[in-house]
Design a protein around this motif. Sequence first.
Motif, PDB file in Angstrom:
ATOM      1  N   THR A  76       0.816  -1.213   0.000  1.00 28.32           N
ATOM      2  CA  THR A  76       0.000   0.000   0.000  1.00 28.32           C
ATOM      3  C   THR A  76       0.851   1.265   0.000  1.00 28.32           C
ATOM      4  O   THR A  76       0.392   2.317  -0.457  1.00 28.32           O
ATOM      5  N   LYS A  89       0.148   4.056  -2.673  1.00 28.53           N
ATOM      6  CA  LYS A  89      -0.177   5.401  -2.192  1.00 28.53           C
ATOM      7  C   LYS A  89       0.729   6.446  -2.834  1.00 28.53           C
ATOM      8  O   LYS A  89       0.271   7.528  -3.222  1.00 28.53           O
ATOM      9  N   GLU A 149      -0.441   9.486  -5.399  1.00 25.38           N
ATOM     10  CA  GLU A 149      -0.107  10.893  -5.142  1.00 25.38           C
ATOM     11  C   GLU A 149       0.662  11.506  -6.310  1.00 25.38           C
ATOM     12  O   GLU A 149       0.408  12.648  -6.692  1.00 25.38           O
ATOM     13  N   ARG A 188      -3.866  11.232  -0.812  1.00 26.77           N
ATOM     14  CA  ARG A 188      -3.077  10.398   0.095  1.00 26.77           C
ATOM     15  C   ARG A 188      -3.906   9.979   1.313  1.00 26.77           C
ATOM     16  O   ARG A 188      -3.932   8.803   1.685  1.00 26.77           O
ATOM     17  N   PHE A 197      -6.957   7.632   0.301  1.00 28.39           N
ATOM     18  CA  PHE A 197      -6.535   6.250   0.083  1.00 28.39           C
ATOM     19  C   PHE A 197      -6.128   5.589   1.396  1.00 28.39           C
ATOM     20  O   PHE A 197      -6.464   4.430   1.653  1.00 28.39           O
ATOM     21  N   HIS A 198      -5.422   6.330   2.241  1.00 27.99           N
ATOM     22  CA  HIS A 198      -4.957   5.788   3.521  1.00 27.99           C
ATOM     23  C   HIS A 198      -6.127   5.339   4.390  1.00 27.99           C
ATOM     24  O   HIS A 198      -6.111   4.236   4.963  1.00 27.99           O
ATOM     25  N   TYR A 205      -7.838   2.012   2.680  1.00 30.85           N
ATOM     26  CA  TYR A 205      -7.175   0.710   2.709  1.00 30.85           C
ATOM     27  C   TYR A 205      -6.982   0.180   4.126  1.00 30.85           C
ATOM     28  O   TYR A 205      -6.850  -1.028   4.328  1.00 30.85           O
TER      29      TYR A 205
END
Length: 379
Positions: free
Chosen positions: A177, A181, A185, A194, A197-198, A201
Amino acid sequence: MTPNHTCSIEVLNHDHSYGKAWRARETAFALAKGTLEESYVVLHAYCEALKIENPRTVFEIELEESKYFKYVFMVLGASLRGFKSCRPVIIIDGTHLKGKYKGTIIVGVAIDGNNQLYPLAYAIVDSENDRALKWFMTNLKAAIGECPNLVFISDRGQSIANVIDIVFLNSYHELCTFHLKRNVENYFKDKVVRKLFHDAYRAYRESEFKRHWVQIVNYKNGSLATYLEDASIQWWARCYQFGNRYDNMTSNISKCFNAITKEVRVLPATSLLEYIRGMLQGWSHERRTMWSNSTSTHLVYAEEIMSLECEKARRCRVNPIDYYRFHVKDGGIDGIALTLENVVTSNCSVWRFRVRMLLLQLERAILIHLLYAADCIVM
């Protein structure tokens, strides 16, 4: 008697040409480590010596036209025996060599029970292409055999994904990941993606993931959602993962190994492999010595987790339902009240790893409650 070598100041201050200095450096390097050409000549002899001294070691050499070096693969016998006690997760990564003939070293790294780096397999190839990766993975499977619930973690390279599907039919493939990531970005040139997505996931539950996914879909008319869907959601989203990656969301541990070998990747092939072998021997001795002198029945990593969960358990509210069931409330879990019975019998794949942590925390909370109740009765 050792000769007394002296060097005058005039010689040191002499303006040598770059070419002469480079040739002197190469000569000194060859005297200390041997030449690159000699390294390939003695590779077969090194292979046989390693197999004799390290039983069950797998060492394979691939030649082109039966005379030109192409690939080399190595797994130490001790590493194979120890892998049976590791988590069934292998992180695959490659890094460039710095010698005259360049090339790439591919490593397969596992994680032991103490959450420490456990290097397993290595191969020197020309590059991370389909043919080289397939040769590496084929030899790896021949070495470790069929491992139930085996999970591979790698960056978003199509070659490794194709090879895993062909060679390890019953395994799972997950993406790093951190790499994904960073790719997201760089592609969208926006740091907002960022965090989106963080949060997505790392979600443990589908309901939580879907809340974050709505924000991803609304970003730039769904362009971010399309990008992530192309990367296969089940390969990076924790709540949709097929295999159990034991909370290993990145391939950073393989990067640690690459960082350790950074300075020696200029060495000839045989010297490089011997350096890795010696390094693993030293690690094994240190860990064996440490655990032989340990008085604890648990690993350091496990002790730290249990200590943390015990602290969390002290903040839980425990209400008995009957003699066997307890209602445990923890504000840290979105205010949701869980019963111990539900946690134990839960088959939800979303909680496969988190349930273990929750169960440990709930057990400690109930134990603290019972001990406190017992003290009150005695008083």
